[in-house]
Write an enzyme that holds these catalytic residues in place. Structure first.
Site, PDB file in Angstrom:
ATOM      1  N   SER A 132      87.765   0.113  49.193  1.00  4.90           N
ATOM      2  CA  SER A 132      86.522   0.907  49.244  1.00  4.90           C
ATOM      3  C   SER A 132      86.615   2.052  48.258  1.00  4.90           C
ATOM      4  O   SER A 132      87.715   2.503  47.891  1.00  4.90           O
ATOM      5  CB  SER A 132      86.347   1.489  50.646  1.00  4.90           C
ATOM      6  OG  SER A 132      85.291   2.440  50.673  1.00  4.90           O
ATOM      7  N   TYR A 145      88.996   7.391  57.962  1.00  2.00           N
ATOM      8  CA  TYR A 145      88.559   6.155  57.288  1.00  2.00           C
ATOM      9  C   TYR A 145      89.069   6.163  55.837  1.00  2.00           C
ATOM     10  O   TYR A 145      89.642   5.176  55.359  1.00  2.00           O
ATOM     11  CB  TYR A 145      87.033   6.017  57.320  1.00  2.00           C
ATOM     12  CG  TYR A 145      86.559   4.774  56.580  1.00  2.00           C
ATOM     13  CD1 TYR A 145      86.854   3.505  57.065  1.00  2.00           C
ATOM     14  CD2 TYR A 145      85.852   4.882  55.383  1.00  2.00           C
ATOM     15  CE1 TYR A 145      86.451   2.359  56.382  1.00  2.00           C
ATOM     16  CE2 TYR A 145      85.450   3.743  54.687  1.00  2.00           C
ATOM     17  CZ  TYR A 145      85.750   2.487  55.191  1.00  2.00           C
ATOM     18  OH  TYR A 145      85.356   1.359  54.503  1.00  2.00           O
TER      19      TYR A 145
HETATM   20  P1  NDP Z   1      80.425  -5.313  58.960  1.00  2.45           P
HETATM   21  O1  NDP Z   1      80.460  -4.380  60.121  1.00  2.45           O
HETATM   22  O2  NDP Z   1      79.150  -6.009  58.665  1.00  2.45           O
HETATM   23  O3  NDP Z   1      81.598  -6.390  59.098  1.00  2.45           O
HETATM   24  C1  NDP Z   1      82.889  -6.032  59.533  1.00  2.45           C
HETATM   25  C2  NDP Z   1      83.616  -7.282  59.966  1.00  2.45           C
HETATM   26  O4  NDP Z   1      84.949  -6.916  60.374  1.00  2.45           O
HETATM   27  C3  NDP Z   1      82.942  -7.963  61.143  1.00  2.45           C
HETATM   28  O5  NDP Z   1      82.921  -9.348  60.921  1.00  2.45           O
HETATM   29  C4  NDP Z   1      83.866  -7.625  62.313  1.00  2.45           C
HETATM   30  O6  NDP Z   1      83.856  -8.697  63.248  1.00  2.45           O
HETATM   31  C5  NDP Z   1      85.219  -7.568  61.599  1.00  2.45           C
HETATM   32  N1  NDP Z   1      86.223  -6.855  62.373  1.00  2.45           N
HETATM   33  C6  NDP Z   1      86.244  -5.556  62.744  1.00  2.45           C
HETATM   34  N2  NDP Z   1      87.338  -5.307  63.496  1.00  2.45           N
HETATM   35  C7  NDP Z   1      88.018  -6.476  63.591  1.00  2.45           C
HETATM   36  C8  NDP Z   1      89.214  -6.865  64.233  1.00  2.45           C
HETATM   37  N3  NDP Z   1      89.948  -5.996  64.972  1.00  2.45           N
HETATM   38  N4  NDP Z   1      89.629  -8.149  64.126  1.00  2.45           N
HETATM   39  C9  NDP Z   1      88.915  -9.044  63.412  1.00  2.45           C
HETATM   40  N5  NDP Z   1      87.763  -8.739  62.781  1.00  2.45           N
HETATM   41  C10 NDP Z   1      87.324  -7.470  62.879  1.00  2.45           C
HETATM   42  O7  NDP Z   1      80.882  -4.425  57.698  1.00  2.45           O
HETATM   43  P2  NDP Z   1      81.206  -4.841  56.186  1.00  2.45           P
HETATM   44  O8  NDP Z   1      80.955  -6.260  55.925  1.00  2.45           O
HETATM   45  O9  NDP Z   1      80.522  -3.839  55.339  1.00  2.45           O
HETATM   46  O10 NDP Z   1      82.766  -4.510  56.140  1.00  2.45           O
HETATM   47  C11 NDP Z   1      83.727  -5.413  55.644  1.00  2.45           C
HETATM   48  C12 NDP Z   1      84.813  -4.637  54.912  1.00  2.45           C
HETATM   49  O11 NDP Z   1      84.226  -3.974  53.795  1.00  2.45           O
HETATM   50  C13 NDP Z   1      85.505  -3.537  55.726  1.00  2.45           C
HETATM   51  O12 NDP Z   1      86.883  -3.568  55.463  1.00  2.45           O
HETATM   52  C14 NDP Z   1      84.884  -2.251  55.190  1.00  2.45           C
HETATM   53  O13 NDP Z   1      85.752  -1.155  55.335  1.00  2.45           O
HETATM   54  C15 NDP Z   1      84.679  -2.639  53.744  1.00  2.45           C
HETATM   55  N6  NDP Z   1      83.712  -1.857  52.998  1.00  2.45           N
HETATM   56  C16 NDP Z   1      82.405  -1.756  53.410  1.00  2.45           C
HETATM   57  C17 NDP Z   1      81.507  -1.013  52.673  1.00  2.45           C
HETATM   58  C18 NDP Z   1      80.091  -0.820  53.105  1.00  2.45           C
HETATM   59  O14 NDP Z   1      79.433   0.122  52.610  1.00  2.45           O
HETATM   60  N7  NDP Z   1      79.531  -1.668  53.958  1.00  2.45           N
HETATM   61  C19 NDP Z   1      81.912  -0.366  51.426  1.00  2.45           C
HETATM   62  C20 NDP Z   1      83.304  -0.521  51.096  1.00  2.45           C
HETATM   63  C21 NDP Z   1      84.147  -1.266  51.846  1.00  2.45           C
HETATM   64  P3  NDP Z   1      83.926  -8.561  64.838  1.00  2.45           P
HETATM   65  O15 NDP Z   1      83.286  -7.257  65.199  1.00  2.45           O
HETATM   66  O16 NDP Z   1      83.187  -9.770  65.312  1.00  2.45           O
HETATM   67  O17 NDP Z   1      85.392  -8.615  65.146  1.00  2.45           O
HETATM   68  C1  8X3 Z   2      82.440   2.227  52.882  1.00  2.00           C
HETATM   69  C2  8X3 Z   2      81.807   3.045  51.820  1.00  2.00           C
HETATM   70  O1  8X3 Z   2      81.168   5.444  51.111  1.00  2.00           O
HETATM   71  O2  8X3 Z   2      80.970   4.868  53.472  1.00  2.00           O
HETATM   72  O3  8X3 Z   2      83.782   1.986  52.606  1.00  2.00           O
HETATM   73  O4  8X3 Z   2      83.126   5.198  52.473  1.00  2.00           O
HETATM   74  S1  8X3 Z   2      81.778   4.712  52.264  1.00  2.00           S
END
Ligand code: NDP
Ligand code: 8X3
Length: 248
Positions: A132, A145
């Site tokens: 991220s 985070y």
């Molecule tokens: P979502 O909330 O849409 O998806 C997150 C996913 O992670 C879900 O499928 C959830 O599934 C899974 N998850 C969470 N905890 C667990 C666990 N303990 N075991 C297995 N699966 C888990 O968010 P994003 O798609 O945006 O996030 C995906 C990744 O991208 C993360 O690592 C996030 O930090 C990163 N990211 C996101 C950004 C954004 O702005 N959206 C920007 C930069 C990075 P379930 O709850 O069913 O377990």
């Molecule tokens: C998710 C993007 O800007 O909320 O990793 O940290 S931010």
């Protein structure tokens, strides 16, 4: 079999689900998340099972079953992750701190430790971390985070050194703002607050990020894309966002 076995954590939503949709053609997928009922149904071609990356026994049973169904993992996409809350350190909730560290750091390590030895034995394999912008710059209200994503960046770099010469590739795709369920989770289900994050701006889509993952793993074997940083055109840093018609 010359198709790749691609394991995606957190495939029930957002970026993980978009990776599954994009990569399902021509590959053998294993998909895991806690909400198994939301994992895309790949029919007989794919494997899906409940997975909690923070729980070592869940990781163990998932990998045993996916290995039996699909063989050794060729590509591991460490995507499962979350932010919980926007409180500053002075008034934050310790459970949320633990949840973020246990998922974003220890969860990645739990699954990677089980998959990597097989890759080293076979002299090939790809590990893609979803990092991220928060791993490159901290911001107020995101201390833990950001710390978790900084830790992930350090782990990624250390692993790159550890596997050097083995044929295994370690890569990272580090996005800015992506419109997924991420903010709903961060704001503990408050959809109005989550929606404001994207007000008046054009965020990345989950597919934009999935396309970077696909590009990285489709490079020839001698190319390791160490880190792809991808931002919305409307975002220049974690907190510097251009908003056209902000209603906030
Ligand atoms: P979502 O909330 O849409 O998806 C997150 C996913 O992670 C879900 O499928 C959830 O599934 C899974 N998850 C969470 N905890 C667990 C666990 N303990 N075991 C297995 N699966 C888990 O968010 P994003 O798609 O945006 O996030 C995906 C990744 O991208 C993360 O690592 C996030 O930090 C990163 N990211 C996101 C950004 C954004 O702005 N959206 C920007 C930069 C990075 P379930 O709850 O069913 O377990
Ligand atoms: C998710 C993007 O800007 O909320 O990793 O940290 S931010």
């Amino acid at each position: 079999m010359d198709t790749r076995h691609i394991l995606i954590t957190g495939a029930s939503s957002g970026i993980g689900k978009a990776c599954a949709d994009l990569l399902r053609e021509g590959n053998r997928l294993s998909l895991g998340a806690r909400r198994a009922e939301r994992l895309p149904n790949l029919g007989a071609e794919g494997f899906r099972q409940e997975l909690d990356v923070t729980d070592e026994s869940s990781v163990e049973s998932f990998l045993a079953a996916s290995d039996a169904a699909q063989g050794p993992v060729d590509v591991l996409i460490n995507n499962a992750g979350l932010a919980r809350g926007t409180e500053q350190v002075a008034n934050a909730d310790g459970r949320a701190w633990r949840e973020m560290i246990e998922t974003n750091v220890l969860g990645v390590l739990n699954i990677t430790r089980r998959v990597l030895p097989q890759m080293l034995d076979r002299g090939r394999g790809d590990i893609v971390m979803i990092g991220s912008v928060a791993g490159h710059e901290p911001y107020e209200g995101g201390s833990v985070y950001c710390a978790s994503k900084h830790a992930l960046r350090s782990i990624t770099r250390a692993m790159r050194y550890e596997v050097l010469g083995s044929g295994v590739r370690v890569m990272s795709v580090d996005p800015g703002m992506v419109e997924t369920e991420f903010s709903i989770v961060r704001f503990r289900g408050n959809e109005a607050a989550a929606g404001k994050v994207y007000d008046g701006t054009h965020p990345l889509s989950a597919q934009d990020v999935a396309e970077c993952v696909q590009f990285a793993i489709d490079r020839p074997q001698h190319v390791n894309l160490d880190c792809i940083q991808i931002m919305p055109t409307d975002q220049a840093s974690a907190k510097r966002v251009h908003r056209r018609d902000s209603r906030s």
